[in-house]
Design an enzyme around this catalytic site. Structure first.
Site, PDB file in Angstrom:
ATOM      1  CG  HIS A 174     -23.904 -19.412 -22.412  1.00 25.53           C
ATOM      2  ND1 HIS A 174     -23.244 -18.543 -21.574  1.00 25.53           N
ATOM      3  CD2 HIS A 174     -24.948 -18.729 -22.930  1.00 25.53           C
ATOM      4  CE1 HIS A 174     -23.869 -17.373 -21.595  1.00 25.53           C
ATOM      5  NE2 HIS A 174     -24.901 -17.459 -22.404  1.00 25.53           N
TER       6      HIS A 174
ATOM      7  CG  ASP B 226     -18.647  -9.747 -24.222  1.00 32.79           C
ATOM      8  OD1 ASP B 226     -19.521  -9.407 -25.034  1.00 32.79           O
ATOM      9  OD2 ASP B 226     -18.906 -10.248 -23.117  1.00 32.79           O
TER      10      ASP B 226
ATOM     11  NE  ARG C  83     -24.939  -5.739 -27.090  1.00 27.76           N
ATOM     12  CZ  ARG C  83     -24.955  -7.033 -26.717  1.00 27.76           C
ATOM     13  NH1 ARG C  83     -23.862  -7.621 -26.287  1.00 27.76           N
ATOM     14  NH2 ARG C  83     -26.062  -7.729 -26.787  1.00 27.76           N
TER      15      ARG C  83
ATOM     16  CB  SER D 108     -22.006 -10.849 -26.283  1.00 26.31           C
ATOM     17  OG  SER D 108     -21.899 -10.837 -24.903  1.00 26.31           O
TER      18      SER D 108
ATOM     19  CE  LYS E  97     -19.847 -13.321 -22.394  1.00 27.95           C
ATOM     20  NZ  LYS E  97     -20.771 -12.312 -21.962  1.00 27.95           N
TER      21      LYS E  97
HETATM   22  N1  URA Z   1     -25.429 -12.620 -22.274  1.00 30.17           N
HETATM   23  C1  URA Z   1     -24.220 -12.256 -22.758  1.00 30.17           C
HETATM   24  O1  URA Z   1     -23.178 -12.743 -22.340  1.00 30.17           O
HETATM   25  N2  URA Z   1     -24.196 -11.322 -23.737  1.00 30.17           N
HETATM   26  C2  URA Z   1     -25.307 -10.782 -24.263  1.00 30.17           C
HETATM   27  O2  URA Z   1     -25.202  -9.971 -25.152  1.00 30.17           O
HETATM   28  C3  URA Z   1     -26.561 -11.157 -23.738  1.00 30.17           C
HETATM   29  C4  URA Z   1     -26.588 -12.103 -22.741  1.00 30.17           C
END
Ligand code: URA
Length: 436
Positions: free
Chosen positions: A82, A161, A168, A183, A187
């Site tokens: 990621h 999320d 947000r 967050s 995932k």
């Molecule tokens: N990327 C994400 O998946 N979540 C966040 O809160 C910020 C960046």
């Protein structure tokens, strides 16, 4: 339990229990707790923070709000990566096939561009026909049969999320380290990989502007991974200047192709080799990153990674004729080389300004519903520390209208700062966090 009591508790800087967090996230997912209460709670979290224990519980509650994939039904070990997002960051396009070519399966759920930072799915869609909407069954089948998958998030993966992120985004609560960490990791956990490489970007073109902030986010994400029985390593990597040379979707795919054919820009090649080396070590294909690097260099040089990339695109429906003949990618009608107004050492090529200019050219979205132009973007021809003569090319701009080209021309010069005396090049990495 009542949502109001949980909001008040967080407002008053108290620690929430796991049961309270589960109740709150479940209530939000099912629509029993309304957006306005969740927005108030998110602001309390932003202002008062969360303990690592609360953050891990929040992550697991978000992950458990939908399907939990189990990659071990397809392969014994799969790794994931990621990136927290940057400008010119096409790393996944190279690293995924490179890791897979070294024998370690890699399955990744990617996202779209967010603000000034690009997204892998938008880049992949520059290849005609390439699907980015695989179902969970297709994901697992391809992971087992081909050893490499790159697709978008299904609606069933960490749905809480998705809902929370949207809220947000419009309530000024994105910029909270516990909320970002939970967050991202929700995932990753829901996508089922046993090990995750986190590429935490730091600098003007990243969410995290300073090394201490990036370190805090990285350490929290590594702790969450460990707390949920997974392995993770985080690299703190520079995002003060764009990564590689290309910024913009088709331009970045072409640069990824060049890199897989051993013809990529030096900084980007190095970045990909380091990320791959740590992924191979995380997946136990090699003993350590040093050994991983040797394997990665070999798989890049002998064309194995390039062949894996072509296979990946082909099985996902993409037209590999474009990969063999990149001249077929869409081209912008206006292409202009911008030359340096002066001589000197480059002290800054501000990644954020370059990223925002690329979005304004049409390579990204100002609103979620905007469509993007895959052909437009910017080639950045130098790196911080280079000496540039007056009149030497510094950028190539690919635009679809004269008006956008004029605006980009003006803006891009503001991204540059100069020095009369030599300037140190920027490092690619600042630190490595987590067990190695
Ligand atoms: N990327 C994400 O998946 N979540 C966040 O809160 C910020 C960046």
């Amino acid at each position: 339990m009542r949502a109001i009591d949980i909001i008040i508790k967080k407002r008053d800087r108290e620690e929430l229990s796991r049961a309270e967090i589960d109740f709150f996230i479940q209530g939000f997912t099912t629509g029993k707790i309304p957006d306005y209460q969740v927005a108030a709670w998110a602001m309390a979290v932003l202002l008062n923070g969360m303990t690592p224990r609360e953050t891990t519980d929040l992550t697991l509650a978000l992950a458990n709000s939908g399907d939990m994939m189990d990659c071990t039904v397809a392969v014994p070990v799969a790794v994931d990566k990621h990136s927290t997002g940057g400008v010119g960051d096409k790393t996944t396009l190279v690293v995924e096939p490179l890791v897979a070519a070294c024998g370690l399966p890699v399955g990744k759920i990617s996202g779209r561009g967010l603000g000034f930072s690009g997204g892998t799915l938008d880049k992949l869609e520059a290849i005609p026909g390439c699907r980015v909407d695989l179902s969970t069954d297709e994901f697992l089948e391809q992971l087992g049969s081909v050893g490499v998958v790159l697709t978008g998030q299904t609606a069933d993966l960490a749905p809480a999320d998705g809902k929370l992120y949207a809220l947000r985004d419009v309530t000024g609560t994105v910029q909270s380290i516990p909320l970002i960490a939970s967050s991202v990791m929700s995932k990753k956990i829901a996508a089922g990989a046993a090990a995750v490489l986190l590429d935490v970007k730091v600098g003007s073109g990243a969410f995290m502007k300073s090394i201490p902030e990036a370190r805090q986010l990285a350490e929290l994400m590594v702790d969450i991974a460990e707390g949920s029985g997974r392995k993770a390593v985080a690299l703190l990597s520079d995002m003060n200047q764009p990564l590689g040379r290309a910024v913009g979707n088709a331009l970045e795919v072409r640069e990824a192709i060049d890199t897989l054919q051993n013809n990529g820009p030096e900084d980007f090649v190095e970045h990909c080799l380091v990320v791959t080396a740590y992924m191979l070590a995380l997946g136990c294909t090699v003993q350590d990153a040093e050994e991983g690097r040797i394997l990665a260099e070999k798989a890049l040089e002998n064309g194995a990674a390039w062949e894996k990339f072509k296979t990946l695109i082909e099985v996902q429906g993409g037209d590999i004729g474009y990969l063999d003949d990149p001249g077929r990618f869409p081209k912008a009608p206006l292409v202009e080389t911008l030359v340096s107004p002066r001589s000197g050492y480059l002290k800054m090529i501000d990644a954020r300004t370059v990223g925002e200019t690329s979005v304004d050219l049409g390579a990204g979205r100002a609103k979620k519903s905007d469509s993007i132009d895959h052909a437009v973007g910017i080639e950045v021809l130098h790196k911080v520390g280079d000496y540039v003569d007056q009149g030497q090319p510094v950028y190539i701009v690919h635009a679809n209208t004269q008006e956008r080209l004029t605006a980009a021309r003006e803006r891009l010069f503001t991204a540059l700062a100069w020095s009369e005396t030599p300037v140190e090049p920027l490092p690619l990495f600042y630190d490595v966090i987590g067990e190695q």
